[in-house]
Design a protein around this motif. Sequence first.
Motif, PDB file in Angstrom:
ATOM      1  N   ASP A  42       0.863  -1.179   0.000  1.00 28.05           N
ATOM      2  CA  ASP A  42       0.000   0.000   0.000  1.00 28.05           C
ATOM      3  C   ASP A  42       0.901   1.230   0.000  1.00 28.05           C
ATOM      4  OD1 ASP A  42      -1.621   2.158   0.603  1.00 28.05           O
ATOM      5  OD2 ASP A  42      -2.833   1.070   2.062  1.00 28.05           O
ATOM      6  N   PRO A  43       0.829   2.053  -1.035  1.00 25.16           N
ATOM      7  CA  PRO A  43       1.771   3.175  -1.127  1.00 25.16           C
ATOM      8  C   PRO A  43       1.614   4.222  -0.037  1.00 25.16           C
ATOM      9  CG  PRO A  43       0.097   3.330  -2.827  1.00 25.16           C
ATOM     10  CD  PRO A  43      -0.046   1.989  -2.196  1.00 25.16           C
ATOM     11  N   PHE A  44       0.477   4.195   0.667  1.00 27.37           N
ATOM     12  CA  PHE A  44       0.225   5.223   1.673  1.00 27.37           C
ATOM     13  C   PHE A  44       0.529   4.770   3.097  1.00 27.37           C
ATOM     14  CE2 PHE A  44      -2.464   6.203  -1.973  1.00 27.37           C
ATOM     15  CZ  PHE A  44      -2.113   7.528  -2.211  1.00 27.37           C
ATOM     16  N   THR A  45       0.981   3.526   3.257  1.00 28.83           N
ATOM     17  CA  THR A  45       1.262   3.026   4.608  1.00 28.83           C
ATOM     18  C   THR A  45       2.671   2.465   4.748  1.00 28.83           C
ATOM     19  OG1 THR A  45       0.356   0.831   4.112  1.00 28.83           O
ATOM     20  CG2 THR A  45      -1.183   2.473   4.984  1.00 28.83           C
ATOM     21  N   VAL A  46       3.485   2.580   3.708  1.00 33.17           N
ATOM     22  CA  VAL A  46       4.850   2.071   3.729  1.00 33.17           C
ATOM     23  C   VAL A  46       5.801   3.223   3.433  1.00 33.17           C
ATOM     24  CG1 VAL A  46       6.501   0.531   2.594  1.00 33.17           C
ATOM     25  CG2 VAL A  46       4.192  -0.269   3.082  1.00 33.17           C
ATOM     26  N   ASP A  47       6.802   3.406   4.274  1.00 38.36           N
ATOM     27  CA  ASP A  47       7.712   4.544   4.132  1.00 38.36           C
ATOM     28  C   ASP A  47       8.743   4.342   3.037  1.00 38.36           C
ATOM     29  OD1 ASP A  47       6.473   5.998   6.174  1.00 38.36           O
ATOM     30  OD2 ASP A  47       7.704   5.060   7.719  1.00 38.36           O
TER      31      ASP A  47
END
Length: 233
Positions: free
Chosen positions: A142-147
């Motif tokens: 998920d691009p919005f939950t992984v730094d």
Amino acid sequence: MAHDVLITRRLLEAADPLVVDLGYGASPVTTLEMAARLRAVRPDLRVVGLEIDPERVVPGRDGVVFARGGFELAGLRPNLVRAFNVLRQYPESAVPAAWSTILSGLAPDGLLLDGTCDELGRRCAWILLDRAGPRSLTLAWDPFTVDQPSDIAERLPKALIHRNIPGEPIHTLLTAADRAWAVAAPLAPYGPRARWRHAANLLLEQGFPLRPQRRRLRDNQLTIPWSAVAPLP
């Protein structure tokens, strides 16, 4: 799976396609979702969920059958097996034998997906195998939950999770992915998907044989041939 070229081709070519979800866990919700997604590719697809624990075997529903079974696949000859979060509970040394048992039970052109994900499916990694052995590794997040890409390391399949150390190919890949992600930081205002597309192109330019993405996906994704990440002897 519904957008993987090899998987969809094998399902479309099969005379009577059968898919097994091995070790679906306490709830068969992912098995039912998988059936719905893959039937968009092949409407006459048969799906069977297998669990080694008889108390987890539930009545069939929505055209999906549930039964007791393990690596021997309950005697079935499926065209595709998904085994997610199954081998993570075994030692690394047990992986080759488990792969061999499952692969020997596949249809001649069958495929195995050995993968791991977190509880919400936001960090996923899987190895695609056929009877000849591993073919590719895919990382998806998920691009919005992984730094950064290397955050996926904690969800690598059992065959790789202990190999994320300097000198091993998987460590080299993740280190390079983080570096490319950092270089792509100026694209951050356009969102993490645009940033990752640029980072992936940087990896390609550096010689990493990533499979080009042919369509835009909800998740960031990286697929690479197994030969590029296989553990060293």
